[in-house]
Design a protein around this motif. Sequence first.
Motif, PDB file in Angstrom:
ATOM      1  N   VAL A   1     -10.385  -9.454 -10.099  1.00  0.00           N
ATOM      2  CA  VAL A   1     -11.365  -9.460 -10.922  1.00  0.00           C
ATOM      3  C   VAL A   1     -11.144 -10.617 -11.854  1.00  0.00           C
ATOM      4  O   VAL A   1      -9.908 -10.778 -12.419  1.00  0.00           O
ATOM      5  CB  VAL A   1     -11.416  -8.027 -11.788  1.00  0.00           C
ATOM      6  CG1 VAL A   1     -12.299  -8.053 -12.865  1.00  0.00           C
ATOM      7  CG2 VAL A   1     -11.332  -6.923 -10.589  1.00  0.00           C
TER       8      VAL A   1
ATOM      9  N   GLU B   1      -6.374   4.767 -11.204  1.00  0.00           N
ATOM     10  CA  GLU B   1      -7.711   4.084 -10.646  1.00  0.00           C
ATOM     11  C   GLU B   1      -8.296   3.464 -11.848  1.00  0.00           C
ATOM     12  O   GLU B   1      -8.399   4.239 -13.170  1.00  0.00           O
ATOM     13  CB  GLU B   1      -8.827   5.088  -9.763  1.00  0.00           C
ATOM     14  CG  GLU B   1      -9.767   4.591  -9.508  1.00  0.00           C
ATOM     15  CD  GLU B   1     -10.735   5.618  -8.704  1.00  0.00           C
ATOM     16  OE1 GLU B   1     -10.718   5.669  -7.476  1.00  0.00           O
ATOM     17  OE2 GLU B   1     -11.286   6.308  -9.430  1.00  0.00           O
TER      18      GLU B   1
ATOM     19  N   GLU C   1       0.897  -0.977   0.097  1.00  0.00           N
ATOM     20  CA  GLU C   1      -0.018  -0.076  -0.090  1.00  0.00           C
ATOM     21  C   GLU C   1       0.608   1.470   0.078  1.00  0.00           C
ATOM     22  O   GLU C   1       0.458   2.320  -0.585  1.00  0.00           O
ATOM     23  CB  GLU C   1      -0.766   0.039   1.196  1.00  0.00           C
ATOM     24  CG  GLU C   1      -1.924  -1.096   1.052  1.00  0.00           C
ATOM     25  CD  GLU C   1      -2.897  -1.091   2.380  1.00  0.00           C
ATOM     26  OE1 GLU C   1      -2.804  -0.096   3.131  1.00  0.00           O
ATOM     27  OE2 GLU C   1      -3.721  -1.998   2.723  1.00  0.00           O
TER      28      GLU C   1
ATOM     29  N   LEU D   1      -6.037  -5.951 -12.548  1.00  0.00           N
ATOM     30  CA  LEU D   1      -7.337  -6.798 -12.472  1.00  0.00           C
ATOM     31  C   LEU D   1      -7.268  -7.987 -11.787  1.00  0.00           C
ATOM     32  O   LEU D   1      -8.126  -8.213 -10.902  1.00  0.00           O
ATOM     33  CB  LEU D   1      -8.068  -6.621 -13.963  1.00  0.00           C
ATOM     34  CG  LEU D   1      -8.456  -5.257 -14.634  1.00  0.00           C
ATOM     35  CD1 LEU D   1      -9.022  -5.684 -16.022  1.00  0.00           C
ATOM     36  CD2 LEU D   1      -9.085  -4.608 -13.902  1.00  0.00           C
TER      37      LEU D   1
ATOM     38  N   ARG E   1     -16.493  -2.690 -10.425  1.00  0.00           N
ATOM     39  CA  ARG E   1     -15.545  -2.483  -9.454  1.00  0.00           C
ATOM     40  C   ARG E   1     -14.503  -1.209  -9.525  1.00  0.00           C
ATOM     41  O   ARG E   1     -14.398  -1.167 -10.846  1.00  0.00           O
ATOM     42  CB  ARG E   1     -14.767  -3.909  -9.237  1.00  0.00           C
ATOM     43  CG  ARG E   1     -15.788  -4.734  -8.389  1.00  0.00           C
ATOM     44  CD  ARG E   1     -14.972  -6.117  -8.179  1.00  0.00           C
ATOM     45  NE  ARG E   1     -13.730  -5.693  -7.445  1.00  0.00           N
ATOM     46  CZ  ARG E   1     -12.886  -6.517  -6.789  1.00  0.00           C
ATOM     47  NH1 ARG E   1     -12.862  -7.731  -7.354  1.00  0.00           N
ATOM     48  NH2 ARG E   1     -11.747  -6.182  -6.269  1.00  0.00           N
ATOM     49  N   THR E   2     -13.817  -0.707  -8.683  1.00  0.00           N
ATOM     50  CA  THR E   2     -12.848   0.124  -8.591  1.00  0.00           C
ATOM     51  C   THR E   2     -11.746  -0.575  -7.835  1.00  0.00           C
ATOM     52  O   THR E   2     -11.562  -0.676  -6.832  1.00  0.00           O
ATOM     53  CB  THR E   2     -13.353   1.511  -8.030  1.00  0.00           C
ATOM     54  OG1 THR E   2     -14.396   2.069  -8.605  1.00  0.00           O
ATOM     55  CG2 THR E   2     -12.134   2.503  -8.168  1.00  0.00           C
ATOM     56  N   VAL E   3     -10.444  -0.458  -8.901  1.00  0.00           N
ATOM     57  CA  VAL E   3      -9.207  -0.954  -8.319  1.00  0.00           C
ATOM     58  C   VAL E   3      -8.085  -0.163  -8.580  1.00  0.00           C
ATOM     59  O   VAL E   3      -8.160   0.779  -9.508  1.00  0.00           O
ATOM     60  CB  VAL E   3      -8.953  -2.442  -8.780  1.00  0.00           C
ATOM     61  CG1 VAL E   3     -10.096  -3.513  -8.628  1.00  0.00           C
ATOM     62  CG2 VAL E   3      -8.811  -2.232 -10.413  1.00  0.00           C
TER      63      VAL E   3
ATOM     64  N   GLU F   1     -11.947   1.852 -13.083  1.00  0.00           N
ATOM     65  CA  GLU F   1     -13.391   1.561 -12.953  1.00  0.00           C
ATOM     66  C   GLU F   1     -13.747   0.585 -13.934  1.00  0.00           C
ATOM     67  O   GLU F   1     -13.568   0.607 -15.231  1.00  0.00           O
ATOM     68  CB  GLU F   1     -14.375   2.717 -12.837  1.00  0.00           C
ATOM     69  CG  GLU F   1     -15.897   2.144 -12.761  1.00  0.00           C
ATOM     70  CD  GLU F   1     -16.821   3.398 -12.720  1.00  0.00           C
ATOM     71  OE1 GLU F   1     -17.960   3.224 -13.245  1.00  0.00           O
ATOM     72  OE2 GLU F   1     -16.355   4.496 -12.219  1.00  0.00           O
TER      73      GLU F   1
ATOM     74  N   TRP G   1      -4.271   0.760  -9.794  1.00  0.00           N
ATOM     75  CA  TRP G   1      -3.677   0.600 -10.769  1.00  0.00           C
ATOM     76  C   TRP G   1      -2.005   1.425 -11.150  1.00  0.00           C
ATOM     77  O   TRP G   1      -2.193   2.522 -11.138  1.00  0.00           O
ATOM     78  CB  TRP G   1      -4.294   0.884 -12.465  1.00  0.00           C
ATOM     79  CG  TRP G   1      -3.534   0.616 -13.592  1.00  0.00           C
ATOM     80  CD1 TRP G   1      -2.678  -0.543 -13.697  1.00  0.00           C
ATOM     81  CD2 TRP G   1      -3.954   0.863 -14.909  1.00  0.00           C
ATOM     82  NE1 TRP G   1      -2.239  -0.525 -14.836  1.00  0.00           N
ATOM     83  CE2 TRP G   1      -3.215  -0.141 -15.710  1.00  0.00           C
ATOM     84  CE3 TRP G   1      -5.015   1.651 -15.422  1.00  0.00           C
ATOM     85  CZ2 TRP G   1      -2.940   0.071 -17.098  1.00  0.00           C
ATOM     86  CZ3 TRP G   1      -5.091   1.819 -16.800  1.00  0.00           C
ATOM     87  CH2 TRP G   1      -3.991   0.944 -17.705  1.00  0.00           C
TER      88      TRP G   1
ATOM     89  N   ALA H   1      -6.261  -7.707  -8.224  1.00  0.00           N
ATOM     90  CA  ALA H   1      -7.468  -7.301  -7.562  1.00  0.00           C
ATOM     91  C   ALA H   1      -8.684  -8.361  -7.240  1.00  0.00           C
ATOM     92  O   ALA H   1      -9.702  -8.133  -6.736  1.00  0.00           O
ATOM     93  CB  ALA H   1      -8.058  -6.046  -7.744  1.00  0.00           C
TER      94      ALA H   1
END
Length: 341
Positions: free
Chosen positions: A282, A253, A243, A277, A263-265, A255, A267, A280
């Motif tokens: 996805v 970011e 992080e 993706l 979803r929002t992850v 979406e 990048w 995260a």
Amino acid sequence: MTALKARVVEVVRETADAHSLVLEPVEGGRERFAYRPGQFLTVRVPAEGGWAARCYSLCSSPLTDDRPKVTVKRVAGGVGSNWICDNVTAGDVLEVLRPAGTFTPPSLDEDLLLVAGGSGITPVMSILKSCLAGGSAKVALLYANRDERSVIFADELRELTERHPDRLTVVHLLESVQGLPTAAAVRSLAGPYAGRPAYVCGPEIFMDLVSGTLTGLGAKVHAERFFSLEGDPFEEPEAAPDEAEAENGDAGEIEVELDGETRTVAWRRSERLLDALLRAGVDAPFSCREGSCSACACVALEGEVTLDANTVLDEQDLADGLILACQARPVTDRLKITYDG
């Protein structure tokens, strides 16, 4: 985990050198096997020193067949096709990636011209059956083979023609009868249908001939090209960055819309979109990870990216916003994409 497991329910010998595998999901996950007509599965196969992956089109229709089915034609020296044809039997479990690919018509109600050479009939068969079962389209199929014994799905095509005489036209081009395909033969046989969108699949030299001829007649051509993958796309991506790195301004970011969910992850600018993706969680579709198969293609609705490599999207695709997730790196801080059409 991105890979799926599929049990082989039945092995069907279509011709002397072509086998179909009827599959079912192992331990649930049926929704991840959902597919569109013309898409393909990526199958993990043993290779010298480890593993390899090969792509095989689904010949089944999601509208008419209870289980997905792929057809594999033996290729001289082929790592995947020979292993499957020689070793895979009912009850075996294969490791696959979720169905993917863009060789699929946007509508089942628009009249189509389908052209196949040899085992190129597999995705074409999926499209053909889906149009007849779930749409109103009239379909013309030009199908090239060495001889009558080489025609995969010969009986099924005959039955479909008898069942839909006003909507399905099948024209066979046999090397043993008419000789090797020529531009003149393609113009003569497919010319009456050149006003329709054309979907072409087969050996490279055959597709080049057909695509060039149909383009000259003014047809919009969609071609499905397969190749041997260099790496192993089943390998998991590297661990996610901590992080602290993201908080230092190195992350943008995304979406993403996929399977009806948004979803929002985060990048990082140093990584590709597909890796972000998958890390995260996805369940994004992909296959080659090399920028050559379009399995990971999605539409950028907002934001901008650069592509490290691209051998499959043409200028019109790019103008329409299509990008390859496995090759995309961020230009803008925010990107909005969709896999849902």
